[in-house]
Structure formats: structure tokens, C-alpha cells
Design an enzyme around this catalytic site. Structure first.
Site, PDB file in Angstrom:
ATOM      1  N   TYR A 144       9.981   6.753  10.184  1.00 38.28           N
ATOM      2  CA  TYR A 144       9.370   7.677  11.131  1.00 38.28           C
ATOM      3  C   TYR A 144       9.670   9.101  10.681  1.00 38.28           C
ATOM      4  O   TYR A 144      10.820   9.444  10.415  1.00 38.28           O
ATOM      5  CB  TYR A 144       9.941   7.448  12.529  1.00 38.28           C
ATOM      6  CG  TYR A 144       9.434   8.418  13.568  1.00 38.28           C
ATOM      7  CD1 TYR A 144       8.124   8.362  14.016  1.00 38.28           C
ATOM      8  CD2 TYR A 144      10.282   9.382  14.120  1.00 38.28           C
ATOM      9  CE1 TYR A 144       7.661   9.246  14.982  1.00 38.28           C
ATOM     10  CE2 TYR A 144       9.830  10.263  15.078  1.00 38.28           C
ATOM     11  CZ  TYR A 144       8.522  10.188  15.509  1.00 38.28           C
ATOM     12  OH  TYR A 144       8.065  11.064  16.459  1.00 38.28           O
ATOM     13  N   ASP A 239      13.290  12.469   3.603  1.00 38.54           N
ATOM     14  CA  ASP A 239      13.436  12.868   4.992  1.00 38.54           C
ATOM     15  C   ASP A 239      14.889  12.606   5.385  1.00 38.54           C
ATOM     16  O   ASP A 239      15.269  11.487   5.728  1.00 38.54           O
ATOM     17  CB  ASP A 239      12.478  12.063   5.867  1.00 38.54           C
ATOM     18  CG  ASP A 239      12.581  12.420   7.343  1.00 38.54           C
ATOM     19  OD1 ASP A 239      13.560  13.104   7.726  1.00 38.54           O
ATOM     20  OD2 ASP A 239      11.702  12.006   8.118  1.00 38.54           O
ATOM     21  N   LYS A 267      18.675  17.629  13.118  1.00 33.43           N
ATOM     22  CA  LYS A 267      19.858  17.055  13.752  1.00 33.43           C
ATOM     23  C   LYS A 267      21.107  17.912  13.569  1.00 33.43           C
ATOM     24  O   LYS A 267      21.341  18.848  14.312  1.00 33.43           O
ATOM     25  CB  LYS A 267      20.115  15.630  13.223  1.00 33.43           C
ATOM     26  CG  LYS A 267      18.911  14.696  13.274  1.00 33.43           C
ATOM     27  CD  LYS A 267      18.474  14.357  14.668  1.00 33.43           C
ATOM     28  CE  LYS A 267      17.387  13.309  14.671  1.00 33.43           C
ATOM     29  NZ  LYS A 267      16.824  13.052  15.993  1.00 33.43           N
TER      30      LYS A 267
END
Length: 429
Positions: A144, A239, A267
Site C-alpha cells: 500500500y 516506500d 511516520k
């Protein structure tokens, strides 16, 4: 466990917010039941509006690697906020952040700050297309990369099957530019590049998949992708929104010894604030506006308060032995959970990489999307609620990784394993 206030809030939320939430997984649809509403967080724990305490293994989906509300991060945020919340103009902290990322992740000679992981991945793909003059991208089942149109595509029946939109609102014409591959499949990747390599602008991958539970790469798989991209002139995009600074100080690329062309972050570099970034070589990044023709902008990018939070968090994770200690805690937790499942006779296995882990209700090892999908999701749902009733908060989905923090101590891990011993027997019966 008292839940009255959370239930009342959820009912109010459903009147004004789609599904009662601002991000789908929070609604508990995949596990059933209703979510609790958080009042505050401290260290390894969340406290809800009804006064319940939970040992938290979600960690705001990854950024809370040093625990919630860490004093150093909080102090940095308060100190910076006193000077203003947003400027829309350059500030010194964004320069510090770019220099810190470049020092810790050598493949990123230059960095552009954005506001989310989705912005970072969208921008990296646009840059790959602009740099190569090609249109197609490759992604992997179970990976994702945010909710951008190019990423909301599910795999077809084979490596060369055009992607089908996974969501209404994604044009079929755009989905046709996205090719999908099974994660950890060497042969499928080779076949795809042999057939379509000259049309591929970039390949984007979670080097450790965290959105199909936790799936580590097979030995040599990331190296194989690096070779394929180099041979065919495509850009390799890691990613690392989830893995960056969590599975190793330099991210998955440091752990596995593979240098991508572009990397996306999020994050941890926000320390709990909404932040993203993408970076790569100077030659690539100087193609981004205003240095080059590939346009990307953001009014709040490089926000000083977010930069302060992220810099404080990055300072914490650079402490000697930080990641070794984090990984030891993950092993202690996962070993204990596997032992508890074995004692109860429940088919169960784990995966773990650095400060991430995955729980699978199936014999292991599970390291493919197909394997993750084949797990007993009904057993996970029962286990999730059995643990939640005992004050242990796991990700409310069988397809999300778990996260350890440095604030989790022996007491929290022991309490989690003890709760699991009860939960495994309960779901078996």
C-alpha cells in the site's frame, strides 16, 4: 470494560463523518465491533474516553517508535510552537531535517518535504515518469502506497495483466498504466521486465510489506529488483514510510544493502505529526520544481512544528543500541506468542523485522500476499477482541503489521503474552 462514552462518540461521528472515522481501518469493519475513542497516550499505552488502558502495538501506525508523548518530542513541539505554527516560508528546521535524512540514508543526497506518505509516493512516481519519459509503473500485491489513483489497483491473473481499479473514482485509463506483481516472486518480476521493461518508468515497493501484515523479502529479492531496474532503465523506488528508521537506522535499504533510486518517508520523521518526504540522488531531485520541470508543491511542507517533532524523534533513534534493543523486544514478544499458541494447539506463526512484526493464523513462514490472504482471518478477529478485552490493542485488521516501541518494557510484553495464553484457548474453544 466500560465503553459507553466511546459508543456515544461513534454514534455522533457516524452522523457527520463517512463511517464515523477519518481513515477506514479505524472503523473496525474488518474485525467487527466498534472502535474505542482515545483520550490520551503515554509511553506504551493508550487511555480511552471511558478510562480503559491498553498496551498499544499500533503506535499511531508506526511513528511512535520511542513511545507516546515522549518528553523530548513534546518539549521540542511546545518550544517551536511558541514561535508560530506555520509560516509558508523557509525555516531552519526543514534544512536540519533534510541534512539529517541525507546523513542517515546515503542514497538520499537531496530531499523534498511533503505532508503525508501519500504525497511522498505520488511525487516520487511523478518524478520517475518525468525523469524517464515513460508512463507505466509497477507495484506489488499487498503493498500500500497511499490512496493515490495510481496505487489503488489490484493484481490481475498474471504479471502482465493490466490493473483494475480497486476503488470507484479511479479511471480505468490510469489503472492501465499500473502493472502488478506478486511480492517475493523472482520469475514473475523477470518476465514482466523482459516483456514491458522499456515502458516502465519505475517500480515501487514496500521493501518489507507492512500492509499485508508483515512480509519480509526473500533473500536476494530486493537485489534482483535492483538489477532488473538498472538493466531496463527504470527507477527503483523504496516506500520506506513504514520501514524507514524502524527496521534499521538507515531503513530497509541499509538492512538489506540495496540502494534505491528514490525513497519515500513518513511516520517517524514526523514524530507523530503529519509529515512525509521523498529523496534521491542530486541529479534526480534537481528535476523537481523550482530547480527543474517536474512540478510539486505544498503550502505546509516543511512545517516547523512537524520538523521539530521529527528531528527530536530521529535524535532518539540514533542512541547506541536503540534498534538492537527494539528488535530483542520484538523477538521476545513473538516467541512468547508462538509458544502460547502452540500450547493451545492453535495454528499460528509470526514474522518479525526490526521493530515490526506480523501475526498469522496459519503455520509459517508466511512471506507472500497469497499466503497472508489464505490465513484464518476469522480466528484473528476472535483473537483481536479477546486481547482487546484484556487491554491489549493490536491493529484492527489481519493485514496490518504491529509495531514495538522502546517504551514497551518487560512488564508490558509479559502482560501481552499472558493475555494471549488466555485468548488462544478462548478462540480454540
Amino acid at each position: 470494560m466500560q465503553t459507553d462514552r466511546s459508543q456515544q462518540l461513534f454514534e455522533r461521528a457516524r452522523q457527520r463523518m463517512p463511517g464515523g472515522v477519518n481513515s477506514p481501518v479505524r472503523a473496525f469493519k474488518s474485525v467487527g465491533g466498534e472502535p474505542f475513542f482515545v483520550q490520551r497516550a503515554e509511553g506504551a499505552c493508550l487511555f480511552d474516553v471511558d478510562g480503559n488502558r491498553y498496551i498499544d502495538y499500533v503506535g499511531s501506525w508506526g511513528p511512535m517508535i520511542a513511545g507516546h508523548n515522549h518528553p523530548a518530542v513534546l518539549e521540542a513541539v511546545v518550544r517551536t510552537a511558541r514561535d508560530g505554527l506555520s509560516f509558508g516560508a523557509p525555516n531552519a528546521l526543514e534544512v536540519d531535517m533534510a541534512e539529517t535524512i541525507a546523513r542517515l540514508v546515503p542514497s538520499c543526497q537531496m530531499v523534498r518535504m511533503v505532508n503525508s506518505g501519500t504525497e511522498a509516493t505520488l511525487s516520487a512516481v511523478r518524478l520517475a515518469r518525468g525523469a524517464t519519459g515513460r508512463a507505466r509503473i509497477v507495484k506489488f500485491e499487498g503493498c500500500y502506497h497511499g490512496h493515490g489513483d495510481s496505487f489503488l489497483v489490484k493484481a490481475g491473473s498474471g504479471a502482465l495483466t493490466f490493473g483494475e481499479p480497486d476503488s470507484p473514482g479511479v479511471p480505468k485509463a490510469l489503472a492501465d498504466l499500473t502493472l502488478t506483481l506478486p511480492y517475493n516472486d523472482f520469475d514473475a518480476a523477470t518476465a514482466l521486465f523482459d516483456t514491458a521493461g522499456d515502458d516502465i518508468a519505475g517500480l515501487i515497493i514496500e521493501p518489507v510489506v507492512g500492509n499485508a501484515n508483515c512480509l519480509p523479502p526473500r533473500e536476494g529479492f530486493l537485489q534482483h529488483l535492483r538489477e532488473l531496474c538498472t538493466r531496463h532503465g527504470a527507477l527503483l523506488i523504496f516506500d520506506e514510510v513504514m520501514t524507514g528508521f524502524r527496521v534499521a537506522l538507515g531503513g530497509a535499504q541499509a538492512r538489506y544493502g540495496v540502494a534505491p533510486d528514490l525513497t519515500t518517508f513518513g511516520k517517524i520523521i514526523g514524530g507523530g505529526m503529519p509529515v512525509g518526504a521523498y529523496g534521491g540522488s542530486r541529479a534526480l531531485m534537481e528535476r523537481v520544481s523550482p530547480a527543474g520541470p517536474v512540478y510539486q508543491a505544498g503550502t505546509l511542507s516543511g512545517n516547523p512544528v512537524a520538523m521539530a517533532a521529527g528531528l527530536a524523534m530521529l535524535e532518539l533513534v540514533q542512541a547506541p543500541g536503540f534498534h538492537a534493543a527494539l528488535e530483542a523486544k520484538v523477538h521476545a514478544l513473538c516467541d512468547g506468542l508462538e509458544a502460547a499458541a502452540g500450547a493451545a494447539g492453535v495454528p499460528f506463526s509470526t514474522q518479525r523485522v526490526g521493530g515490526m512484526f506480523g501475526l498469522f493464523f496459519a503455520p509459517g513462514p508466511v512471506d507472500t500476499h497469497a499466503g497472508a490472504v489464505a490465513c484464518d482471518t476469522a480466528a484473528f478477529r476472535r483473537f483481536f477482541h479477546a486481547m482487546l478485552r484484556q487491554g491489549i490493542y493490536l491493529a484492527p485488521s489481519a493485514f496490518e503489521a504491529g509495531f514495538m516501541s522502546s517504551a514497551h518494557g518487560e512488564a508490558e510484553i509479559d502482560a501481552t503474552i499472558a493475555a494471549a495464553e488466555t485468548a488462544f484457548f478462548a478462540i480454540r474453544d
